[in-house]
Design a protein around this motif. Structure first.
Motif, PDB file in Angstrom:
ATOM      1  N   PHE A 108       0.842  -1.190   0.000  1.00 58.99           N
ATOM      2  CA  PHE A 108       0.000   0.000   0.000  1.00 58.99           C
ATOM      3  C   PHE A 108       0.882   1.247   0.000  1.00 58.99           C
ATOM      4  O   PHE A 108       1.989   1.241   0.542  1.00 58.99           O
ATOM      5  CB  PHE A 108      -0.851   0.066   1.287  1.00 58.99           C
ATOM      6  CG  PHE A 108      -1.764  -1.096   1.512  1.00 58.99           C
ATOM      7  CD1 PHE A 108      -1.277  -2.306   1.987  1.00 58.99           C
ATOM      8  CD2 PHE A 108      -3.135  -0.977   1.286  1.00 58.99           C
ATOM      9  CE1 PHE A 108      -2.116  -3.390   2.207  1.00 58.99           C
ATOM     10  CE2 PHE A 108      -3.985  -2.054   1.514  1.00 58.99           C
ATOM     11  CZ  PHE A 108      -3.476  -3.250   1.977  1.00 58.99           C
ATOM     12  N   TYR A 129       0.049   5.114   1.447  1.00 62.37           N
ATOM     13  CA  TYR A 129      -0.864   6.043   2.083  1.00 62.37           C
ATOM     14  C   TYR A 129      -0.248   7.430   2.030  1.00 62.37           C
ATOM     15  O   TYR A 129       0.967   7.598   2.138  1.00 62.37           O
ATOM     16  CB  TYR A 129      -1.115   5.654   3.551  1.00 62.37           C
ATOM     17  CG  TYR A 129      -2.110   4.541   3.728  1.00 62.37           C
ATOM     18  CD1 TYR A 129      -1.723   3.200   3.611  1.00 62.37           C
ATOM     19  CD2 TYR A 129      -3.445   4.810   4.022  1.00 62.37           C
ATOM     20  CE1 TYR A 129      -2.643   2.179   3.762  1.00 62.37           C
ATOM     21  CE2 TYR A 129      -4.371   3.796   4.183  1.00 62.37           C
ATOM     22  CZ  TYR A 129      -3.971   2.488   4.055  1.00 62.37           C
ATOM     23  OH  TYR A 129      -4.882   1.475   4.205  1.00 62.37           O
ATOM     24  N   GLN A 175      -0.502  11.419   3.689  1.00 57.72           N
ATOM     25  CA  GLN A 175      -1.014  12.217   4.811  1.00 57.72           C
ATOM     26  C   GLN A 175      -0.629  13.676   4.606  1.00 57.72           C
ATOM     27  O   GLN A 175       0.544  14.049   4.715  1.00 57.72           O
ATOM     28  CB  GLN A 175      -0.439  11.697   6.127  1.00 57.72           C
ATOM     29  CG  GLN A 175      -0.984  12.397   7.354  1.00 57.72           C
ATOM     30  CD  GLN A 175      -0.373  11.866   8.643  1.00 57.72           C
ATOM     31  OE1 GLN A 175       0.714  11.308   8.653  1.00 57.72           O
ATOM     32  NE2 GLN A 175      -1.092  12.030   9.751  1.00 57.72           N
ATOM     33  N   PRO A 219      -4.148   9.949   7.483  1.00 55.92           N
ATOM     34  CA  PRO A 219      -3.625   9.208   6.327  1.00 55.92           C
ATOM     35  C   PRO A 219      -4.777   8.677   5.478  1.00 55.92           C
ATOM     36  O   PRO A 219      -5.817   8.265   5.997  1.00 55.92           O
ATOM     37  CB  PRO A 219      -2.846   8.048   6.961  1.00 55.92           C
ATOM     38  CG  PRO A 219      -2.557   8.483   8.357  1.00 55.92           C
ATOM     39  CD  PRO A 219      -3.711   9.342   8.753  1.00 55.92           C
ATOM     40  N   LEU A 263       3.161  13.766   3.525  1.00 56.66           N
ATOM     41  CA  LEU A 263       3.942  12.638   4.037  1.00 56.66           C
ATOM     42  C   LEU A 263       3.402  11.369   3.388  1.00 56.66           C
ATOM     43  O   LEU A 263       2.186  11.138   3.391  1.00 56.66           O
ATOM     44  CB  LEU A 263       3.797  12.580   5.556  1.00 56.66           C
ATOM     45  CG  LEU A 263       4.640  11.593   6.360  1.00 56.66           C
ATOM     46  CD1 LEU A 263       6.115  11.796   6.113  1.00 56.66           C
ATOM     47  CD2 LEU A 263       4.318  11.765   7.840  1.00 56.66           C
ATOM     48  N   PHE A 314       3.508   7.212   3.111  1.00 53.04           N
ATOM     49  CA  PHE A 314       3.877   5.982   3.803  1.00 53.04           C
ATOM     50  C   PHE A 314       3.693   4.784   2.878  1.00 53.04           C
ATOM     51  O   PHE A 314       2.644   4.630   2.248  1.00 53.04           O
ATOM     52  CB  PHE A 314       2.980   5.750   5.018  1.00 53.04           C
ATOM     53  CG  PHE A 314       3.186   6.701   6.152  1.00 53.04           C
ATOM     54  CD1 PHE A 314       2.290   7.731   6.379  1.00 53.04           C
ATOM     55  CD2 PHE A 314       4.265   6.564   7.007  1.00 53.04           C
ATOM     56  CE1 PHE A 314       2.469   8.613   7.440  1.00 53.04           C
ATOM     57  CE2 PHE A 314       4.455   7.431   8.064  1.00 53.04           C
ATOM     58  CZ  PHE A 314       3.557   8.467   8.274  1.00 53.04           C
ATOM     59  N   LEU A 344      -0.855  -3.982   9.354  1.00 55.64           N
ATOM     60  CA  LEU A 344      -0.014  -3.368   8.344  1.00 55.64           C
ATOM     61  C   LEU A 344       1.323  -3.011   8.975  1.00 55.64           C
ATOM     62  O   LEU A 344       1.358  -2.476  10.091  1.00 55.64           O
ATOM     63  CB  LEU A 344      -0.647  -2.087   7.788  1.00 55.64           C
ATOM     64  CG  LEU A 344      -1.798  -2.218   6.809  1.00 55.64           C
ATOM     65  CD1 LEU A 344      -2.255  -0.835   6.353  1.00 55.64           C
ATOM     66  CD2 LEU A 344      -1.399  -3.048   5.606  1.00 55.64           C
ATOM     67  N   PHE A 399       4.188  -0.457   8.544  1.00 52.66           N
ATOM     68  CA  PHE A 399       4.427   0.819   7.867  1.00 52.66           C
ATOM     69  C   PHE A 399       5.914   1.137   7.816  1.00 52.66           C
ATOM     70  O   PHE A 399       6.661   0.845   8.750  1.00 52.66           O
ATOM     71  CB  PHE A 399       3.721   1.958   8.615  1.00 52.66           C
ATOM     72  CG  PHE A 399       2.246   2.029   8.365  1.00 52.66           C
ATOM     73  CD1 PHE A 399       1.360   1.313   9.148  1.00 52.66           C
ATOM     74  CD2 PHE A 399       1.730   2.826   7.346  1.00 52.66           C
ATOM     75  CE1 PHE A 399      -0.010   1.372   8.931  1.00 52.66           C
ATOM     76  CE2 PHE A 399       0.371   2.893   7.114  1.00 52.66           C
ATOM     77  CZ  PHE A 399      -0.500   2.169   7.905  1.00 52.66           C
ATOM     78  N   GLY A 400       6.328   1.779   6.722  1.00 50.52           N
ATOM     79  CA  GLY A 400       7.630   2.400   6.686  1.00 50.52           C
ATOM     80  C   GLY A 400       7.598   3.688   7.500  1.00 50.52           C
ATOM     81  O   GLY A 400       6.541   4.116   7.976  1.00 50.52           O
ATOM     82  N   ARG A 401       8.743   4.315   7.643  1.00 53.03           N
ATOM     83  CA  ARG A 401       8.827   5.522   8.482  1.00 53.03           C
ATOM     84  C   ARG A 401       8.270   6.755   7.781  1.00 53.03           C
ATOM     85  O   ARG A 401       8.083   7.789   8.406  1.00 53.03           O
ATOM     86  CB  ARG A 401      10.267   5.763   8.915  1.00 53.03           C
ATOM     87  CG  ARG A 401      10.775   4.662   9.821  1.00 53.03           C
ATOM     88  CD  ARG A 401      12.090   5.035  10.459  1.00 53.03           C
ATOM     89  NE  ARG A 401      12.442   4.076  11.494  1.00 53.03           N
ATOM     90  CZ  ARG A 401      13.335   4.288  12.443  1.00 53.03           C
ATOM     91  NH1 ARG A 401      13.978   5.424  12.497  1.00 53.03           N
ATOM     92  NH2 ARG A 401      13.606   3.355  13.336  1.00 53.03           N
TER      93      ARG A 401
END
Lengths: 113, 115
Positions: B34, B36, B38, B44, B87, B89, B103, B105-107
């Motif tokens: 995915f 996302y 934000q 998000p 931002l 993600f 999920l 998530f990356g940073r």
């Protein structure tokens, strides 16, 4: 209009006080989530709920507990808040989990002094 | 365990230029990826998602292709706009995870577009 709501949007508490964050969704989604977001750390899963009274810990459950007594509501409770729990908290919901899209609420900014 | 890596913390660009935000992942099972987005002080929102190898997925001018051979799902846009500042993600859903529906998530990568 699919919607996830969160209350309150902003909250200031003193260390040691109890905190209740509330989340609602109007989509009849089975699965709901609580995340916290800190700068540079992305979104970290605190708890996930698959339905009423069916909750599982995420990556960072320590210091938190949850309650889901109705499918549309999911609460996050901090018993005796700590300063390191200052963060932005997001609630999300999805139809049934796995590959379903997660819909996020607007977030709650919590400051613990 | 599963992990998602976004190598850039901040990407700054002039509007009209192309952009690629990197995302690589590690998982044992067949993943669902995915992106996302934000925007500032907002929640998000899903931008796009895919589980099909080598198939381009597009939405709102952004596109990404899941490459299982290189464990990558980079996000691209041919011409960024000021409104793309946000931002971003990358996230991974792994059917083998112990917590179903979780999920990873990356940073996040912050994209800042200038006029």
């Amino acid at each position: 209009d699919m919607k996830v709501t969160q209350m309150p949007r902003y909250l200031i508490k003193r260390m040691g006080e109890n905190v209740l964050l509330e989340c609602g969704q109007d989509m009849s989604h089975e699965t709901m989530y609580w995340y916290r977001q800190d700068p540079g750390l992305g979104l970290q899963l605190i708890y996930i709920s698959y339905d009423v009274d069916s909750n599982s810990e995420g990556d960072i459950p320590k210091g938190y507990r949850v309650s889901r007594k109705k499918r549309e509501h999911f609460s996050l409770i901090l018993d005796s808040a700590k300063t390191n729990q200052t963060s932005v908290y997001f609630c999300a919901s999805s139809l049934s989990g796995r590959q379903d899209t997660q819909y996020f609420g607007p977030g709650t900014r919590l400051l613990v002094l | 365990g599963d992990s998602v890596t976004q190598t850039e913390g901040l990407v700054t660009l002039t509007k009209g230029l192309p952009v690629m935000l990197n995302c690589t992942y590690q998982t044992t099972y067949s993943p669902f990826l995915f992106w996302y987005v934000q925007h500032l002080n907002e929640a998000p929102k899903l931008l796009l998602k895919s589980s099909t190898d080598n198939k381009r997925t597009e939405h709102q001018g952004f596109y990404a292709t899941l490459h299982k051979s290189s464990s990558s799902f980079h996000l691209q846009k041919s011409s960024v706009q000021l409104s793309d500042s946000a931002l971003y993600f990358c996230a991974l859903s792994d059917p083998g995870t112990q917590v179903v529906g979780q999920l990873t998530f990356g940073r996040g990568t912050r994209l800042q577009v200038y006029a």
